[in-house]
Motif scaffolding. Structure first.
Motif, PDB file in Angstrom:
ATOM      1  N   GLU A 115      33.686  33.756  32.524  1.00 47.01           N
ATOM      2  CA  GLU A 115      33.485  35.206  32.413  1.00 47.01           C
ATOM      3  C   GLU A 115      32.051  35.587  32.758  1.00 47.01           C
ATOM      4  N   LYS A 116      31.072  34.768  32.334  1.00 45.86           N
ATOM      5  CA  LYS A 116      29.679  35.068  32.662  1.00 45.86           C
ATOM      6  C   LYS A 116      29.480  35.125  34.182  1.00 45.86           C
ATOM      7  N   LEU A 117      30.141  34.189  34.862  1.00 47.58           N
ATOM      8  CA  LEU A 117      30.015  34.134  36.320  1.00 47.58           C
ATOM      9  C   LEU A 117      30.681  35.345  36.985  1.00 47.58           C
ATOM     10  N   VAL A 118      31.845  35.731  36.481  1.00 46.33           N
ATOM     11  CA  VAL A 118      32.555  36.890  37.036  1.00 46.33           C
ATOM     12  C   VAL A 118      31.738  38.166  36.825  1.00 46.33           C
ATOM     13  N   ARG A 121      28.832  38.243  39.181  1.00 42.47           N
ATOM     14  CA  ARG A 121      29.185  38.446  40.599  1.00 42.47           C
ATOM     15  C   ARG A 121      29.748  39.843  40.848  1.00 42.47           C
ATOM     16  N   PHE A 122      30.595  40.339  39.966  1.00 42.37           N
ATOM     17  CA  PHE A 122      31.311  41.589  40.259  1.00 42.37           C
ATOM     18  C   PHE A 122      31.003  42.723  39.283  1.00 42.37           C
ATOM     19  N   GLY A 123      30.265  42.425  38.205  1.00 44.70           N
ATOM     20  CA  GLY A 123      30.029  43.445  37.202  1.00 44.70           C
ATOM     21  C   GLY A 123      31.224  43.535  36.250  1.00 44.70           C
ATOM     22  N   GLN A 124      31.011  44.227  35.134  1.00 49.90           N
ATOM     23  CA  GLN A 124      32.079  44.349  34.138  1.00 49.90           C
ATOM     24  C   GLN A 124      32.828  45.667  34.325  1.00 49.90           C
ATOM     25  N   ASP A 125      34.084  45.683  33.868  1.00 51.87           N
ATOM     26  CA  ASP A 125      34.919  46.892  33.942  1.00 51.87           C
ATOM     27  C   ASP A 125      35.154  47.344  35.385  1.00 51.87           C
ATOM     28  N   THR A 126      35.238  46.384  36.297  1.00 48.35           N
ATOM     29  CA  THR A 126      35.587  46.685  37.685  1.00 48.35           C
ATOM     30  C   THR A 126      36.960  46.082  37.974  1.00 48.35           C
ATOM     31  N   LEU A 127      37.571  46.534  39.060  1.00 49.15           N
ATOM     32  CA  LEU A 127      38.871  45.984  39.441  1.00 49.15           C
ATOM     33  C   LEU A 127      38.759  44.502  39.784  1.00 49.15           C
ATOM     34  N   SER A 128      37.658  44.123  40.419  1.00 50.58           N
ATOM     35  CA  SER A 128      37.451  42.712  40.761  1.00 50.58           C
ATOM     36  C   SER A 128      37.324  41.865  39.496  1.00 50.58           C
TER      37      SER A 128
END
Length: 244
Positions: A115-118, A121-128
């Motif tokens: 989760e830290k990596l996601v 990379r994509f920020g939180q509360d995004t579709l990605s």
């Protein structure tokens, strides 16, 4: 040895010990002994012997309870882990249990870092974020469900019976050999099922490692990373289909 043979042997051993303790020609314990120490010891042994005798017979007569775990049962995953830990010393199932426990711990570590990596990379509360977090959530749920089913397979696995069937001992009884050989094949299939789940879990862990490596590489686009996620999804579907 069946439970009635164990009962007879246990009671015979208990009687032999009592004879040795109270026989005048041996230790000669007696509550009427002129020695206060001997008299006290004989009474103490007698007091301990009665509940011990009852407890021993109760244990010997008790049937082995088979209580399977339910996939939706509360704390079923924790119970499966406890059971895997208990089977680590098993001659037949020990290797499988150790590998399963290792995979569980590695999945926990992966979840902690993934989760830290996601987010990075994509920020939180995004579709990605939601898309890639769904991958690890599905993998973790599949692992938990799979380990409960593995634990149940271990619970019903009669190790002593299997070991007998892997030697020529089964040919020495009156049960038809062909029936016992079919039973042995059934045990082998059960072991094969357990190893298959381990193999697929290992492939999923490998896929997640690959996904995390690609995610950490800024040269990889989200589209490129998505291919690794799709491969994990395929593995999860294969495993879920197999475990039905």
């Amino acid at each position: 040895m069946n439970k009635y043979a164990k009962l007879i042997a246990g009671n015979a051993a208990f009687a032999a010990a009592a004879v040795c303790l109270y026989s005048p020609g041996l230790l000669g314990l007696s509550p009427f002994s002129p020695s206060a120490a001997v008299a006290a010891a004989s009474i103490a042994v007698g007091v301990i012997a009665v509940p011990t005798f009852v407890w021993m017979n109760k244990c010997l007569l008790a049937e082995k309870e088979i209580k399977l775990l339910g996939s939706g049962e509360e704390k079923s995953e924790e119970k499966a882990i406890e059971l895997m830990e208990a089977y680590r010393s098993s001659k037949v199932l020990g290797g499988i249990a150790k590998s399963a426990v290792s995979q569980m711990k590695r999945m926990e570590n992966v979840q902690a870092n993934y989760e830290k990596l996601v987010v990075r990379r994509f920020g939180q509360d995004t579709l990605s974020y939601q898309k890639f977090m769904a991958v690890i959530h599905s993998a973790a749920a599949s692992f938990a469900n799979g380990y409960v089913k593995m634990a149940n397979k271990m619970i019903i696995f009669d190790e002593a019976e299997y070991q007998k069937l892997t030697t020529d001992d089964y040919r020495k009884d009156d049960i038809p050999d062909d029936i016992q050989e079919k039973k042995r094949d059934l045990y082998e299939k059960n072991l094969g099922d357990l190893r298959f789940v381990l193999e697929k879990n290992e492939e999923i862990l490998l896929g997640i490692d690959q996904l995390m490596i690609e995610m950490s590489n800024v040269d990889y686009s989200e589209h490129d990373i998505g291919h690794a996620a799709e491969e994990i999804d395929v593995l999860l579907k294969q495993l879920e289909y197999y475990k039905k």
